[in-house]
Design a protein around this motif. Structure first.
Motif, short mmCIF file in Angstrom:
data_model
loop_
_atom_site.label_atom_id
_atom_site.label_comp_id
_atom_site.label_asym_id
_atom_site.label_seq_id
_atom_site.Cartn_x
_atom_site.Cartn_y
_atom_site.Cartn_z
N LEU A 302 -6.68 -17.84 3.92
CA LEU A 302 -6.12 -17.77 5.28
C LEU A 302 -4.40 -17.95 5.16
CD1 LEU A 302 -8.64 -20.33 6.97
CD2 LEU A 302 -8.59 -17.91 7.55
N PRO A 303 -3.67 -17.44 6.32
CA PRO A 303 -2.37 -17.72 6.35
C PRO A 303 -2.11 -19.03 6.76
CG PRO A 303 -3.29 -16.66 8.37
CD PRO A 303 -4.23 -16.64 7.47
N SER A 304 -1.04 -19.53 5.84
CA SER A 304 -0.66 -20.87 5.97
C SER A 304 0.89 -21.06 6.47
CB SER A 304 -0.90 -21.57 4.72
OG SER A 304 -0.13 -21.27 3.65
N MET A 309 -1.87 -20.73 13.72
CA MET A 309 -3.18 -20.33 13.45
C MET A 309 -4.07 -21.37 13.24
SD MET A 309 -5.34 -17.87 12.34
CE MET A 309 -4.66 -16.43 11.68
N ALA A 310 -5.17 -21.43 13.95
CA ALA A 310 -6.28 -22.46 14.06
C ALA A 310 -7.61 -21.89 13.74
CB ALA A 310 -6.08 -23.11 15.30
N HIS A 320 -16.09 -34.14 32.36
CA HIS A 320 -15.04 -34.28 33.04
C HIS A 320 -13.72 -33.29 32.29
CE1 HIS A 320 -14.87 -36.90 29.39
NE2 HIS A 320 -13.50 -36.85 29.66
N THR A 321 -13.92 -32.60 30.99
CA THR A 321 -12.95 -31.79 30.53
C THR A 321 -13.38 -30.75 30.52
OG1 THR A 321 -13.66 -32.37 28.26
CG2 THR A 321 -12.03 -33.89 29.18
N GLY A 322 -14.63 -30.12 30.62
CA GLY A 322 -15.02 -28.82 30.42
C GLY A 322 -15.26 -28.52 28.96
N LYS A 323 -14.97 -27.16 28.45
CA LYS A 323 -15.20 -27.04 27.13
C LYS A 323 -13.93 -27.36 26.27
CE LYS A 323 -15.78 -22.66 24.28
NZ LYS A 323 -15.80 -21.15 24.32
N LEU A 324 -14.46 -27.98 25.23
CA LEU A 324 -13.67 -28.51 24.08
C LEU A 324 -13.87 -27.83 22.75
CD1 LEU A 324 -13.56 -32.30 24.78
CD2 LEU A 324 -11.69 -30.64 25.43
N SER A 325 -12.75 -27.13 22.17
CA SER A 325 -12.87 -26.40 20.74
C SER A 325 -12.24 -27.20 19.68
CB SER A 325 -12.43 -24.82 20.83
OG SER A 325 -12.86 -24.36 22.01
N LEU A 326 -13.05 -28.00 18.72
CA LEU A 326 -12.62 -28.62 17.63
C LEU A 326 -12.11 -27.54 16.74
CD1 LEU A 326 -15.18 -31.29 16.81
CD2 LEU A 326 -12.93 -31.67 18.12
N CYS A 327 -10.78 -27.87 16.40
CA CYS A 327 -10.02 -26.73 15.74
C CYS A 327 -9.28 -27.45 14.24
CB CYS A 327 -9.07 -25.88 16.20
SG CYS A 327 -9.89 -24.80 17.54
N ARG A 328 -9.24 -26.60 13.48
CA ARG A 328 -8.16 -27.09 12.33
C ARG A 328 -6.94 -26.21 12.43
NH1 ARG A 328 -7.91 -28.86 6.31
NH2 ARG A 328 -5.87 -29.73 6.40
N ILE A 329 -5.73 -26.78 12.34
CA ILE A 329 -4.57 -25.92 12.54
C ILE A 329 -4.22 -25.55 11.08
CG2 ILE A 329 -2.34 -25.93 13.25
CD1 ILE A 329 -3.10 -27.78 15.46
N TRP A 330 -4.26 -24.48 10.86
CA TRP A 330 -3.94 -23.68 9.35
C TRP A 330 -2.20 -23.61 9.18
CZ3 TRP A 330 -7.28 -25.21 5.99
CH2 TRP A 330 -8.60 -25.05 6.28
N GLY A 383 -5.41 -16.88 16.48
CA GLY A 383 -4.08 -16.35 15.91
C GLY A 383 -3.18 -15.59 16.57
N PRO A 384 -2.27 -15.06 16.04
CA PRO A 384 -1.04 -14.46 16.87
C PRO A 384 -1.62 -13.22 17.41
CG PRO A 384 -0.75 -14.32 14.66
CD PRO A 384 -1.71 -15.15 14.66
N ALA A 385 -2.59 -12.28 16.76
CA ALA A 385 -2.99 -11.00 17.32
C ALA A 385 -4.01 -11.31 18.30
CB ALA A 385 -3.56 -10.00 16.19
N ALA A 386 -5.15 -12.02 17.90
CA ALA A 386 -6.37 -12.17 18.90
C ALA A 386 -7.36 -13.03 18.14
CB ALA A 386 -6.88 -10.50 19.14
N ILE A 387 -8.37 -13.26 18.72
CA ILE A 387 -9.23 -14.09 18.34
C ILE A 387 -10.41 -13.38 17.54
CG2 ILE A 387 -11.62 -15.34 18.95
CD1 ILE A 387 -10.05 -16.46 21.18
N ALA A 388 -10.57 -13.71 16.22
CA ALA A 388 -11.30 -12.82 15.32
C ALA A 388 -12.32 -14.12 14.52
CB ALA A 388 -10.31 -12.34 14.39
#
Length: 691
Positions: A302-304, A309-310, A320-330, A383-388
């Protein structure tokens, strides 16, 4: 996950070191959550250790987890330790919630595999070890509950090595003393690199003591084993050992770091998580050896660096918050309101147990919860282009247990569908479908407890109470003999009447042929435009045969008939066809067919005889067994089994395989079913239809 409480944190981020992520994993009851509690206390993140038994721990805080005193999803907690930022992921231990464990492991820099000091329980580590080793994740084995261990460490180490494809390196030897009852208890340890001895305290850091004389022989032997293992990867160290030169400690530490980061060795540490014993030594080892985010990103391809990029590894839905996405930021930095990959980022939240701390931005290495990024699902890269999709994100296992659901209140049926969609998005190892063959809504997952937790979520979070039943088997029926049948449909009312007369021949076909219609009309005794109606009427009448199930593997031949120039119609011939089939079927010796599945059951080789008996006891036809590819010490047993016999089979499989066995199944063929079993099933079908 229970509802988070959101707080806003002001001020700067403590410490300035790299942010690293460690997953705490291990079988159910190995003590991961108690270890997390001690880690949080030792690092000053909490002022008092909680208890899983009392329901006061930071981990396992969801209602469903508290109810069962077990982990049901990922627990997240970030801490500062000696100026470095750390996030610990306490992942579920039960194989039924294994997808969450694998998701957490996929984004970590290193893993701590927690195990009990029991030779008999070592095999329970294999599913986690297989995943970790296949992905080259640097990992430590932490032998928990060492204070109550009765097994010799060398015997345990040998057992652990038998299930590990990496070389194990013992970092400590225990200091034991005789207890009042005559047994031995572990009161401390010797560090094999520094050659210092420590005595455990009930809480807090261990005390440095003089090395007991009785430990010296074992310490010397274990240290020699450690150095010889490291010398396999370092020629300079090997030369020093050959020449009997005592190596510098700095060289040993460097080799431990290098071989750990490249997943060539697995350090083995000792402790007791619920008493803080060995916890600070574990933290120091992790601080010295755990790779940073850039190294992990390279391992994952993965790009670092560069643009943000996450990777999302878990989705949560909160009222109360709706959808949450747990992510690691790369890579890069994420900020509130920023647009990445065409998606606007709402709030940036950092989980700590059931609490969410709000921040304006987060940097590479961190674990965060992104609010309301609707297009982001687990296993996807932002990422910068689109979700993949991330190429190596773990896929969900095939389901092994299912239940039929129905809303207790019929007005909740639409709400039930929406709630199930959210639950499955949170946990992709669950699935649901409307099964047309039996007209049931099926929820499938990884075991009985897995589905019970999902059903609790439906009731507790979405206010949808459901009734559950065992899914019905999609039986079929066919015929054993043929016959000819004459049928006439005649009705006379005012105006045009209805008239159709046909003769059909019915005969059985080979298994798997389905329904076949043959037209042998000559001389126009049945006009061509009415023949499709005959075929349609015959086919419709096969939806339910004399035994109450769809009819298959049958040929119907239309060979004669009559019509009336005025009164005949497509509907008349369709009705005549239905009459012909309903009158013919009882004469053809109908028989019930049950689905037979090709099943492959996997488990430790020591369980193979019990698995074979289990299969035979469920009307299974054993086909053989063989070693499971790339799973040392595991077998796969192949068999043909009735679908009716596998509904709850996973419960028995788990009971004879230390909770880690599994199976996969696929449809093979339909097979005739006779005798008392068939009579019982037909009676159940008729009662259900009459209800």
């Amino acid at each position: 996950m229970a509802e988070f409480k959101t707080e806003t944190i002001t001020g700067g981020r403590p410490g300035s070191g790299a942010h690293r992520v460690v997953a705490l994993c291990g079988p159910y009851l190995s003590g991961k959550t108690s270890l997390l509690e001690s880690i949080l206390y030792a690092t000053g993140a909490i002022g008092r250790r909680g208890s899983t038994r009392a329901g006061t721990s930071i981990g396992d805080g969801a209602v469903e987890a508290r109810k069962r005193n077990m982990g049901t999803e990922i627990n997240v907690a970030s801490v500062d330790y000696l100026g470095d930022q750390w996030t610990f992921l306490d992942v579920p231990g039960s194989i039924e919630f294994q997808h969450d464990a694998f998701a957490g492991l996929a984004v970590c820099d290193a893993a701590v595999l927690v195990c009990e000091p029991s030779v008999e329980r070592v095999m329970a580590l294999t599913p986690l070890l297989k995943f970790i080793e296949d992905r080259h994740i640097p990992h430590v084995i932490f032998v928990n509950k060492i204070d109550s261990a009765e097994v010799r460490v060398r015997d345990l180490l040998s057992a652990l090595q038998s299930v590990s494809r990496r070389r194990l390196v013992l970092r400590q030897v225990p200091i034991r003393r005789a207890a009042a009852d005559g047994s031995e208890e572990t009161v401390g340890y010797v560090d094999l690199v520094s050659e210092r001895a420590y005595r455990y305290r009930s809480s807090g850091a261990s005390d440095l003591i003089e090395m007991p004389a009785e430990v010296l022989p074992r310490e010397a032997e274990a240290r020699r084993d450690l150095l010889e293992t490291l010398s396999e990867f370092d020629d300079a160290l090997l030369e020093q050992l050959i020449e009997d030169i005592a190596p510098e400690k700095s060289l040993i530490y460097r080799d431990l770091h290098d071989e750990f980061c490249t997943d060539k060795i697995v350090p083995v540490l000792l402790g007791a998580g619920d008493r803080e014993n060995g916890v600070r030594r574990l933290l120091k080892a992790l601080r010295h050896d755990t790779p940073v985010v850039e190294e992990t990103a390279r391992r994952r391809a993965l790009p670092s660096d560069g643009a943000p990029m996450a990777e999302c590894f878990k989705v949560l839905h909160q009222s109360h918050t709706g959808k949450l996405s747990l992510c690691r930021i790369w890579a890069g930095t994420l900020a509130e309101g920023q647009t990445v990959g065409g998606q606007r980022i709402g709030s940036i939240l950092r989980p700590f147990g059931q609490r969410l701390d709000k921040f304006a931005e987060a940097r590479a290495g961190e674990i965060v919860a992104l609010a309301k990024v609707e297009a982001l699902s687990s296993g996807q890269l932002l990422g910068p282009a689109a979700i993949a999709a991330a190429a190596d994100f773990p896929a969900a296992d095939d389901p092994v247990f299912g239940l039929a659901l129905s809303a207790r209140n019929r007005n909740d049926e639409v709400k039930l569908s929406g709630a199930l969609q959210k639950i499955v998005e949170e946990d992709p190892s669950l699935s649901f479908e409307q099964r047309g063959e039996t007209h049931e809504l099926l929820l499938r997952g990884q075991g009985e407890m897995h589905l019970k937790v999902a059903i609790d979520k439906l009731a507790g979070r979405y206010n949808v109470a459901v009734e559950t039943t065992t899914p019905r088997v999609a039986y079929r029926e066919t015929i054993q003999a043929g016959t000819q049948q004459h049928a006439r449909y005649k009705r006379q009312t005012g105006g045009h009447g209805q008239f159709a007369d046909i003769k059909v021949e019915i005969k059985p076909l080979p298994r798997g042929s389905g329904f076949r219609f043959v037209d042998r009309i000559v001389g126009g005794v049945v006009p061509r435009n009415f023949i499709p109606a005959v075929e349609e009427g015959l086919a419709e009448s096969l939806k339910e045969g004399p035994l109450g199930q769809p009819v298959v593997d049958l040929e119907a031949t239309l060979f004669d008939g009559q019509y009336h120039a005025v009164d005949s119609s497509e509907m008349s011939f369709k009705m005549a066809a239905r009459i012909a089939m309903s009158e013919a079927m009882p004469k053809c010796r109908p028989v019930l067919l049950e689905p037979i599945l090709r099943v492959t059951v996997a488990g430790p080789a020591e369980s193979t005889p019990r698995l074979q008996r289990l299969i035979s006891g469920r009307r299974g036809q054993l086909l053989g067994y063989d070693a499971r590819a790339d799973w040392p010490g595991w077998d796969e047993v192949s068999a043909l089994m009735p679908e009716a016999e596998i509904a709850d089979m996973i419960v028995e499989i788990r009971s004879v395989t230390q909770g880690i066995g599994t199976f996969r199944a696929e449809f093979d063929h339909l097979q005739e079913l006779a005798g008392r079993t068939a009579e019982r099933i037909v009676e159940e079908i008729r009662k259900r239809q009459a209800a």
